[in-house]
Write a protein that holds these residues in place. Sequence first.
Motif, PDB file in Angstrom:
ATOM      1  N   ARG A 141       0.532  -1.474  -0.516  1.00  0.00           N
ATOM      2  CA  ARG A 141      -0.022  -0.076  -0.042  1.00  0.00           C
ATOM      3  C   ARG A 141       1.116   1.105   0.511  1.00  0.00           C
ATOM      4  O   ARG A 141       0.715   2.307  -1.357  1.00  0.00           O
ATOM      5  CB  ARG A 141      -1.004  -0.040   0.909  1.00  0.00           C
ATOM      6  CG  ARG A 141      -2.117   1.317   1.364  1.00  0.00           C
ATOM      7  CD  ARG A 141      -2.345   0.344   2.554  1.00  0.00           C
ATOM      8  NE  ARG A 141      -4.044   1.792   2.087  1.00  0.00           N
ATOM      9  CZ  ARG A 141      -5.156   2.311   2.880  1.00  0.00           C
ATOM     10  NH1 ARG A 141      -4.667   0.997   5.027  1.00  0.00           N
ATOM     11  NH2 ARG A 141      -5.832   3.256   3.361  1.00  0.00           N
ATOM     12  N   VAL A 142       1.978   1.184   1.054  1.00  0.00           N
ATOM     13  CA  VAL A 142       2.775   2.523   0.682  1.00  0.00           C
ATOM     14  C   VAL A 142       3.467   2.738  -0.741  1.00  0.00           C
ATOM     15  O   VAL A 142       3.620   3.360  -1.268  1.00  0.00           O
ATOM     16  CB  VAL A 142       4.100   2.074   2.312  1.00  0.00           C
ATOM     17  CG1 VAL A 142       5.129   3.145   1.823  1.00  0.00           C
ATOM     18  CG2 VAL A 142       3.183   2.459   3.473  1.00  0.00           C
ATOM     19  N   GLN A 144       2.637   1.784  -2.987  1.00  0.00           N
ATOM     20  CA  GLN A 144       1.496   2.074  -4.683  1.00  0.00           C
ATOM     21  C   GLN A 144       1.004   3.859  -4.223  1.00  0.00           C
ATOM     22  O   GLN A 144       0.809   4.385  -5.047  1.00  0.00           O
ATOM     23  CB  GLN A 144       0.474   1.222  -4.086  1.00  0.00           C
ATOM     24  CG  GLN A 144       0.511  -0.138  -4.637  1.00  0.00           C
ATOM     25  CD  GLN A 144       0.281   0.029  -6.137  1.00  0.00           C
ATOM     26  OE1 GLN A 144      -0.204   0.617  -7.141  1.00  0.00           O
ATOM     27  NE2 GLN A 144       0.729  -1.288  -6.447  1.00  0.00           N
ATOM     28  N   THR A 145       0.750   3.707  -2.675  1.00  0.00           N
ATOM     29  CA  THR A 145       1.101   5.361  -2.753  1.00  0.00           C
ATOM     30  C   THR A 145       1.919   6.369  -2.726  1.00  0.00           C
ATOM     31  O   THR A 145       1.584   7.595  -2.942  1.00  0.00           O
ATOM     32  CB  THR A 145       0.832   5.620  -0.820  1.00  0.00           C
ATOM     33  OG1 THR A 145      -0.375   4.611  -0.393  1.00  0.00           O
ATOM     34  CG2 THR A 145       0.439   7.108  -0.283  1.00  0.00           C
ATOM     35  N   PHE A 200       2.053  13.132  -2.433  1.00  0.00           N
ATOM     36  CA  PHE A 200       2.511  11.760  -1.263  1.00  0.00           C
ATOM     37  C   PHE A 200       2.488  12.377   0.109  1.00  0.00           C
ATOM     38  O   PHE A 200       1.864  11.135   0.852  1.00  0.00           O
ATOM     39  CB  PHE A 200       3.731  11.075  -1.840  1.00  0.00           C
ATOM     40  CG  PHE A 200       4.185  10.835  -2.900  1.00  0.00           C
ATOM     41  CD1 PHE A 200       2.384  10.195  -3.865  1.00  0.00           C
ATOM     42  CD2 PHE A 200       4.963  11.096  -3.950  1.00  0.00           C
ATOM     43  CE1 PHE A 200       2.381  10.043  -4.939  1.00  0.00           C
ATOM     44  CE2 PHE A 200       4.697  10.598  -5.474  1.00  0.00           C
ATOM     45  CZ  PHE A 200       3.654  10.481  -6.237  1.00  0.00           C
ATOM     46  N   ARG A 203      -0.973  12.537   1.437  1.00  0.00           N
ATOM     47  CA  ARG A 203      -1.985  11.576   0.911  1.00  0.00           C
ATOM     48  C   ARG A 203      -1.215  10.009   2.123  1.00  0.00           C
ATOM     49  O   ARG A 203      -2.732   9.710   2.840  1.00  0.00           O
ATOM     50  CB  ARG A 203      -2.022  10.517  -0.467  1.00  0.00           C
ATOM     51  CG  ARG A 203      -2.093  11.383  -1.349  1.00  0.00           C
ATOM     52  CD  ARG A 203      -1.868  10.930  -2.891  1.00  0.00           C
ATOM     53  NE  ARG A 203      -2.400   9.686  -3.231  1.00  0.00           N
ATOM     54  CZ  ARG A 203      -1.994   8.325  -3.763  1.00  0.00           C
ATOM     55  NH1 ARG A 203      -1.233   8.732  -4.714  1.00  0.00           N
ATOM     56  NH2 ARG A 203      -2.352   7.146  -3.988  1.00  0.00           N
ATOM     57  N   SER A 204      -0.695  10.011   2.146  1.00  0.00           N
ATOM     58  CA  SER A 204      -0.027   9.269   3.053  1.00  0.00           C
ATOM     59  C   SER A 204      -0.627   8.901   4.929  1.00  0.00           C
ATOM     60  O   SER A 204      -1.147   8.981   5.646  1.00  0.00           O
ATOM     61  CB  SER A 204       1.521   9.105   3.903  1.00  0.00           C
ATOM     62  OG  SER A 204       1.707   9.891   4.239  1.00  0.00           O
ATOM     63  N   GLU A 207      -5.031   9.565   3.961  1.00  0.00           N
ATOM     64  CA  GLU A 207      -5.680   7.784   2.944  1.00  0.00           C
ATOM     65  C   GLU A 207      -5.071   6.934   4.176  1.00  0.00           C
ATOM     66  O   GLU A 207      -5.205   5.760   4.017  1.00  0.00           O
ATOM     67  CB  GLU A 207      -5.362   7.929   2.313  1.00  0.00           C
ATOM     68  CG  GLU A 207      -5.887   8.585   0.248  1.00  0.00           C
ATOM     69  CD  GLU A 207      -5.308   8.582  -0.284  1.00  0.00           C
ATOM     70  OE1 GLU A 207      -4.840   7.210  -1.036  1.00  0.00           O
ATOM     71  OE2 GLU A 207      -4.921   9.214  -1.552  1.00  0.00           O
ATOM     72  N   LEU A 208      -3.478   7.176   4.642  1.00  0.00           N
ATOM     73  CA  LEU A 208      -3.008   6.293   5.395  1.00  0.00           C
ATOM     74  C   LEU A 208      -2.489   6.109   6.558  1.00  0.00           C
ATOM     75  O   LEU A 208      -2.267   5.639   8.073  1.00  0.00           O
ATOM     76  CB  LEU A 208      -1.332   5.760   5.337  1.00  0.00           C
ATOM     77  CG  LEU A 208      -1.288   5.365   3.953  1.00  0.00           C
ATOM     78  CD1 LEU A 208      -0.075   4.959   3.322  1.00  0.00           C
ATOM     79  CD2 LEU A 208      -2.431   4.264   3.037  1.00  0.00           C
TER      80      LEU A 208
END
Length: 262
Positions: A141-142, A144-145, A200, A203-204, A207-208
Motif C-alpha cells: 500500500r505504501v 502504491q501511495t 505523497f 496522501r499518507s 489515506e493511511l
Amino acid sequence: MTTAVSIPKTGGSGGHTAVAARARQVVKAYGSGETRVVALDHVDVDIARGRFTAIMGPSGSGKSTLMHCLAGLDTVSSGQIFIDETEITGLKDKKLTQLRRDRVGFIFQAFNLLPTLNAIENITLPMDIAGRKPDRAWLDRVVQTVGLADRLKHRPNQLSGGQQQRVAVARALAARPEIIFGDEPTGNLDSRAGAEVLGFLKRSVDELGQTIVMVTHDPVAASYADRVLYLADGRIVDEMHSPTAELVLERMKSFDARGRVS
C-alpha cells in the motif's frame, strides 16, 4: 490506567484530539553565562495524531531544534517531551534509540539511500536491521501511495531526485511509525518533484492515517499541511489551520516586517 490527553492552551490543538507528541515548558539552551543562547524558550505544543503539521520561522527561530527535540534527536535543557504517553526526556540512550527505531520515522533533505541497494531494499533496510518482517500488505500500500511500484528494482543512481526522495518517504512509512519527522524534505528537489513528494506525504496522512511533522521555509510546502506553527525567538508565536501558500507568505512577511517578535 491510561487516560486520553486533553490539555487546553498548548499550541492550539485543544479539544479531545488524540495527541501523537507533545512538549511541555521545553527549554533548549547552548552555552552558559554571557554566551548562553536560548534556542527554545518554554515551548508548549501538542502535535495532533493523523494530521500534517508544518513548522516555520525565520532562520535561527528554533524550528529545527524543536523538531529534533520532539523526535528525540536532541536533548532538552529543561521541560518534558512525550511521544504518545511515553516521556522521552530522561530516557537512557538504549531505550531512546529503541523508541526512535520502533516508533518514529525520519525524512531528511539528503535522501540517505545506500547506493548498492535497490529501492525496495532501501525501503525495508531499517526493518531488516531491526530483525522485523515487513507487513507485506502495508508495504504494498505504501509503495502504491508513493508511486514506486515500477521502480522497486532500480538503484538510486537509476532514479531521479524526486524518485529517490519518494523511496526515502516509503522507507519512513514502511515500518508504520507513530509519527514521522521531515526536515526540509523537499529542499533538494525542483518545484515539480517537490510537489510530487509533498502530495505523497499528504496522501499518507489523509489515506493511511500517518502523523507528519515537517520543518520548512517554503510557503508552498507549508500549504500542504493541515496546520502551520510559526516560531520566532524560540517561541511559538502563531499558528494557521488549513493554510494556503498566499496566506502563509503574508504571515511570514508580517513577521519579517516586525523584526524580532516579542
